[in-house]
Each structure stands twice: as C-alpha cells, then as structure tokens.
Scaffold this active site. Structure first.
Site, PDB file in Angstrom:
ATOM      1  N   GLU A 171       0.887  -1.175   0.000  1.00  0.00           N
ATOM      2  CA  GLU A 171       0.000   0.000   0.000  1.00  0.00           C
ATOM      3  C   GLU A 171       0.917   1.214   0.000  1.00  0.00           C
ATOM      4  O   GLU A 171       1.495   1.561   1.030  1.00  0.00           O
ATOM      5  CB  GLU A 171      -0.888  -0.010   1.256  1.00  0.00           C
ATOM      6  CG  GLU A 171      -1.833  -1.203   1.331  1.00  0.00           C
ATOM      7  CD  GLU A 171      -3.039  -1.070   0.402  1.00  0.00           C
ATOM      8  OE1 GLU A 171      -3.331   0.053  -0.042  1.00  0.00           O
ATOM      9  OE2 GLU A 171      -3.670  -2.095   0.117  1.00  0.00           O
ATOM     10  N   CYS A 219      -2.147   9.551   2.703  1.00  0.00           N
ATOM     11  CA  CYS A 219      -1.717   8.925   1.444  1.00  0.00           C
ATOM     12  C   CYS A 219      -2.648   9.274   0.294  1.00  0.00           C
ATOM     13  O   CYS A 219      -2.197   9.401  -0.841  1.00  0.00           O
ATOM     14  CB  CYS A 219      -1.616   7.421   1.610  1.00  0.00           C
ATOM     15  SG  CYS A 219      -3.164   6.678   2.151  1.00  0.00           S
TER      16      CYS A 219
HETATM   17  P1  NAD Z   1       8.236   4.596   4.964  1.00  0.00           P
HETATM   18  O1  NAD Z   1       8.217   3.767   3.712  1.00  0.00           O
HETATM   19  O2  NAD Z   1       9.406   5.442   5.234  1.00  0.00           O
HETATM   20  O3  NAD Z   1       8.071   3.653   6.265  1.00  0.00           O
HETATM   21  C1  NAD Z   1       6.996   2.734   6.402  1.00  0.00           C
HETATM   22  C2  NAD Z   1       7.420   1.618   7.336  1.00  0.00           C
HETATM   23  O4  NAD Z   1       8.481   0.883   6.731  1.00  0.00           O
HETATM   24  C3  NAD Z   1       7.927   2.063   8.703  1.00  0.00           C
HETATM   25  O5  NAD Z   1       7.426   1.163   9.682  1.00  0.00           O
HETATM   26  C4  NAD Z   1       9.438   1.913   8.570  1.00  0.00           C
HETATM   27  O6  NAD Z   1      10.094   1.637   9.781  1.00  0.00           O
HETATM   28  C5  NAD Z   1       9.543   0.698   7.658  1.00  0.00           C
HETATM   29  N1  NAD Z   1      10.789   0.614   6.915  1.00  0.00           N
HETATM   30  C6  NAD Z   1      11.663   1.601   6.613  1.00  0.00           C
HETATM   31  N2  NAD Z   1      12.677   1.109   5.863  1.00  0.00           N
HETATM   32  C7  NAD Z   1      12.416  -0.208   5.701  1.00  0.00           C
HETATM   33  C8  NAD Z   1      13.062  -1.266   4.991  1.00  0.00           C
HETATM   34  N3  NAD Z   1      14.190  -1.072   4.308  1.00  0.00           N
HETATM   35  N4  NAD Z   1      12.493  -2.498   5.013  1.00  0.00           N
HETATM   36  C9  NAD Z   1      11.322  -2.708   5.663  1.00  0.00           C
HETATM   37  N5  NAD Z   1      10.669  -1.760   6.343  1.00  0.00           N
HETATM   38  C10 NAD Z   1      11.202  -0.528   6.354  1.00  0.00           C
HETATM   39  O7  NAD Z   1       6.881   5.417   4.916  1.00  0.00           O
HETATM   40  P2  NAD Z   1       6.382   6.531   5.917  1.00  0.00           P
HETATM   41  O8  NAD Z   1       7.257   7.732   5.793  1.00  0.00           O
HETATM   42  O9  NAD Z   1       6.157   5.936   7.255  1.00  0.00           O
HETATM   43  O10 NAD Z   1       4.935   6.848   5.299  1.00  0.00           O
HETATM   44  C11 NAD Z   1       4.728   7.775   4.280  1.00  0.00           C
HETATM   45  C12 NAD Z   1       4.520   7.093   2.953  1.00  0.00           C
HETATM   46  O11 NAD Z   1       3.570   6.073   3.078  1.00  0.00           O
HETATM   47  C13 NAD Z   1       3.964   8.037   1.903  1.00  0.00           C
HETATM   48  O12 NAD Z   1       4.578   7.756   0.677  1.00  0.00           O
HETATM   49  C14 NAD Z   1       2.495   7.680   1.849  1.00  0.00           C
HETATM   50  O13 NAD Z   1       1.855   7.983   0.647  1.00  0.00           O
HETATM   51  C15 NAD Z   1       2.552   6.223   2.100  1.00  0.00           C
HETATM   52  N6  NAD Z   1       1.295   5.762   2.652  1.00  0.00           N
HETATM   53  C16 NAD Z   1       0.502   4.945   1.926  1.00  0.00           C
HETATM   54  C17 NAD Z   1      -0.715   4.539   2.430  1.00  0.00           C
HETATM   55  C18 NAD Z   1      -1.639   3.636   1.673  1.00  0.00           C
HETATM   56  O14 NAD Z   1      -2.587   3.149   2.279  1.00  0.00           O
HETATM   57  N7  NAD Z   1      -1.425   3.384   0.398  1.00  0.00           N
HETATM   58  C19 NAD Z   1      -1.112   4.963   3.694  1.00  0.00           C
HETATM   59  C20 NAD Z   1      -0.269   5.798   4.407  1.00  0.00           C
HETATM   60  C21 NAD Z   1       0.939   6.187   3.889  1.00  0.00           C
END
Ligand code: NAD
Length: 496
Positions: free
Chosen positions: A242, A276
C-alpha cells in the site's frame, strides 16, 4: 460489541517488552533473534490450530475494539505527542471511528466471508462437486507508517485476524510513543501467539521483511515498498504493498467551485496533508484555476486563520519533514510559482506548516516531481480539458483520483481515460473510508488491496476442492487413447 474479557485462554501477558518501554521519543529495537522467536511461536500455534473458528476470530476482533474504545484518550495523547500536535478531532475521526468501523465490519461479516464456498462445477466433471475453502494463510506480517499510526496498523490486522491468521506488527519508529502504546495494549489484550507488536526503525524493518511470513502487508513509501518486495522475494513471501504517489484532483469547468474549494481543502489539510490519499495537486483550465485559488484560500482562512482552529490543524511529523516541505515551496517560488498562505495564520508555532497554495506551477518544479505529503497544494493550469487524462497518464499511476464536475459524461470520460487506485467524484478521500470496497493502489501506488471482503481474501488462501463422483465421465479419458477419447474431446471442444 464491547465486552470486558481477555482474549484466548492461556495467554500469559504478551511480551516482556511491555515493561521495557523506551524513553519518550525513541523507539525500542526488537532484536532479530526476538523477531524470529515471535514468528516461531506463532507458527507453532498455527500448527496446533490452523483454522481458528469464527467465534474465536470474533473474540479477537472484540479485543481490537476494546483497545480502541477503552484507550481512546491515551491513543489521542500519544499520537499528539508524537506529532508535536495532532488535532484530537482528526484522531477521533480517522484513527478511532474509522478503525472501529472496519473492525466491526469484519466482526459482522467474517462468518459469511469464511463460509462462502460455492463454485460451479464444469460440465465435463458433473456429477462431481466443487467448492472453494477460504483458509487462513497462517502468520501475517504487517509493517505500518506513521501518518495514521493506529488506523494503518490495526485495520490490516483486523482483516488478517478476521481471516483466522496470527499477526506480527511493526509500526513506524517515527511515532514511537504510539508504537510503544500499541505494543503494550496488544500485549494486554491478546495472547502473544495471536497478535504481537515488535518495534524498531528501518534496520528492524529490513530484518522483519526478510522473515518467511505467509503474507507480508506493507504500508509506506514507494521507495521502501520496492525494498520490501525485493526482500520478500527471497523467501517467496507474497506481499501487499500500500504505497503513495501524487493523487491529482481534476476540476472541470462546470464544477461548483465553492463546494469544490471546501471539499478540496478538507482532503488536503486533514492531518496537515500527511494522508496517502490527499489530493496532491489540482489540475484545471487556466480560467477555472484562477477562480478556484481564492476560494480555497478563503476556506483555509475561515478554518485555520488567526487563532481560530489552531488546535484543529495538525503538525508535521518531524523537523526533517518540515524542512523538506519548506524546500519544496522555495524551489517552486524560485522557479516562478506564486505562494499563497492565509493571512494571520497563527498555528505556525512548533511544526505547524502554514496551509500553502501554489499557482503558476510547472511540471519541472520539485513540487510536481515528488509526492508532497504535506499541506502544500499546487494548482496546475493546463490549457485544455482534453489534455487532463494525458497529463495524468504520463505520470506514475496515482493512489487516488478526484474529479469535480457536473457533466457525468465528462467525468466518466476522465475516469475511463486514466488509471488510479480509487476514485472519488465531487469530493476527496471518501472512497477509502468505506468498509466494503477494495482499497489499494495500482502500478507505483501499490499492489493488492484490502478492506472488507477484499481484505479477507487478501489474507486467505482460496483452496479449490473437487469431489469426484463414483461414476465419472473423465474415466473415459484415460489411456490408451482411441476413438472414444477423440469423440469425447471433440464434443467437449464444441461445448466448452
Ligand atoms: P516509509 O516507507 O518510510 O516507512 C513505512 C514503514 O516501513 C515504517 O514502519 C518503517 O520503519 C519501515 N521501513 C523503513 N525502511 C524499511 C526497509 N528497508 N524495510 C522494511 N521496512 C522498512 O513510509 P512513511 O514515511 O512511514 O509513510 C509515508 C509514505 O507512506 C507516503 O509515501 C504515503 O503515501 C505512504 N502511505 C501509503 C498509504 C496507503 O494506504 N497506500 C497509507 C499511508 C501512507
């Protein structure tokens, strides 16, 4: 549906981590060995009880509901502390109400979804009988982001639990108090081999996404999603991603502009744009754009101008994210865009980023190259409405598309001419806030979907079961192949 008893018997208080909460503002790292041990314990539980009955699943869902309703204040306080200021009302709407609604929807329908097993048996296999069993996958890993740190952690968990799975959740390290709170509440309300929370940052996330789950459900950025998919490929773990992206809001010439301005402003400035599915930018013909901009600005002034509404306007999650937004705006202004902010916006203390409109925006500006994920709304004035679908199609498929307009045929043309995860017409966000339609992206905005029955299916294996009858026409298809075989096959070809 709330009742006050603890879930599943024999559940020693979940993990010792409940007593090891980290200092405020930091996130405890669960070591890789503990991740493996947690998964191992869940696997053992799956082996002894692979298909929890519906009443057990409902008990799990009731426990989720209790977490939300009995601890609403604590949840709101921890999210506000993590954000440095998060509107209590936004938390009540987006984290508590929306999540309770999803949990109850699963509770209400899990039985029907689990027992839907009808399938049409192919003509050549009659009188045999076919059905489809929806079976839990086993252990589901959930990785969640910071922007709605309860909703985006517990809604996938609810879907996975309703489908009879065990869940291991890793919330974001950027909301450490909420992550620690979730860890404690889940430990208090669940048996540790049913649902458990582990905490940590990117390093823990990397180790987590390498675990051989039966399904890995990731919500976050497209960039990290790519890495998660690559890690999961090593263990052939199926993933749902997502992700984010730039969701356009197209405003057609016949739209009711004052209504459009109010609804656009709601979708964009909820949670200070850190949503998002927030409209990322507006696409409109020049004349429409120039009438729309002052209406949005006036709406923002009414809602957040002066002292009014400062508490209802959320902060940016970190100084790094705040600085990035400022750099995006400054880049746009340096390249010729005009910046519009509400007069007397006094919420600017702390990390409250002023609601910002940008006009005179061109595609080369950074604000049109990256997902904004903050309260900055560029309005792109594009000459002809016929070009809108092409403009969107030249970019990565967005998570959401918003279309404002009265002419249903023009709206439908735009929907048909574009691709996106979901669509709301004449408003923003609301297609996502429904329990019975799939929610998910397409292309760079994600893969797979959840919510309602679609979520139940994401977290289930659909197992086809065919029961052959004693007398079966297919016995005539065994070798040695001769004339009977050829005749039957030619009849089958005719009627297939
Ligand atoms: P992010 O990708 O930085 O982090 C998301 C999660 O992934 C966190 O728990 C983080 O600790 C973990 N993570 C970080 N690096 C990782 C790795 N290498 N391997 C596995 N896990 C890892 O995202 P964010 O900054 O927390 O959220 C913002 C982004 O999320 C925006 O792009 C937004 O559009 C998207 N988002 C999408 C939805 C949706 O439902 N489609 C909902 C909310 C946010």
């Amino acid at each position: 549906m709330v009742s006050l008893h603890k879930v599943e018997h024999g559940g020693a208080a979940n993990d010792s981590a409940a007593s090891e909460e980290p200092p405020a503002g930091t996130c405890a790292e669960t070591p890789p060995a503990a991740l493996n041990a947690a998964l191992g314990a869940m696997r053992a539980a799956v082996r002894t009880r692979p298909i929890p009955d519906i009443e057990t699943r409902r008990t799990w869902l009731r426990a989720l509901e209790r977490i939300l309703l009995l601890h609403e204040d604590e949840i709101a306080q921890s999210i506000a502390a993590d954000f440095g200021g998060r509107s209590r009302h936004e938390t009540a709407l987006a984290e508590i109400f929306a999540t309770v609604s999803a949990v109850r929807h699963n509770h209400r329908h899990a039985k029907r979804w689990a027992t839907k097993d009808r399938a049409i048996t192919a003509l050549h296999l009659l009188p045999g009988r076919t059905r489809i069993i929806r079976r839990p996958l086993g252990v589901v890993g959930v990785v969640s982001p910071w922007n709605y740190p309860v909703h985006l952690a517990l809604v996938p968990a609810a879907g996975a639990l309703a489908a009879g799975n065990r869940v291991l959740l890793k919330p974001s390290e950027l909301t450490p108090r909420t992550a620690a709170l979730l860890r404690r509440l889940v430990a208090d309300h669940f048996d540790p081999d049913v649902f458990r929370v582990v905490t940590g940052g990117a390093e823990t996330g990397r180790a987590f996404s390498r675990l051989p789950f039966d399904h890995l459900f990731f919500t976050g950025s497209t960039e990290v999603g790519r890495r998660v998919a690559a890690a999961a490929a090593e263990t052939l773990t199926p993933v749902t991603l997502e992700l984010g992206g730039k969701s356009p809001a197209v405003v057609l010439g016949d739209a009711d502009l004052s209504l459009t301005a109010r609804r656009l402003a709601f979708g964009k400035f909820l949670n200070a744009g850190q949503t998002c599915v927030a409209p990322d930018y507006v696409l409109a013909a020049p004349e429409t754009a120039s009438r729309l901009a002052p209406l949005i600005l006036r709406t923002v002034e009414e809602r957040f101008g002066g002292d009014h509404g400062a508490d209802d306007y959320s902060c940016i999650i970190s100084q790094r994210h705040f600085d990035r937004l400022r750099a995006l705006v400054e880049d746009a202004v340096a390249r010729g865009a005009q910046r519009h902010q509400p007069v007397g916006f006094s919420g600017a203390q702390g990390r409250r980023f002023p609601p910002t409109l940008l006009t005179g925006v061109t595609p080369e500006m950074r604000v049109m190259q990256e997902e904004i994920f903050g309260p900055v709304l560029p309005i792109v004035a594009l000459g002809e409405e016929d070009r809108f679908a092409a403009f969107i199609g030249e970019r990565a498929h967005p998570l959401a598309l918003y279309v404002f307009g009265k002419d249903k045929r023009a709206v439908d043309r735009l929907i048909a001419g574009t691709q996106s995860g979901g669509v709301t017409v004449n408003d923003t966000l609301w297609h996502m806030a429904q329990d019975d339609v799939p929610f998910g992206g397409v292309g760079e905005s994600g893969m797979g979907a959840y919510h309602g029955e679609r979520g139940f299916l994401t977290f289930s294996h659909q197992r086809a079961v065919f029961e052959q009858s004693r007398m079966a026409g297919t016995d005539l298809l065994h070798p040695p192949y001769g004339r009977t075989f050829s005749r039957i096959v030619s009849v089958l070809k005719r009627f297939a």
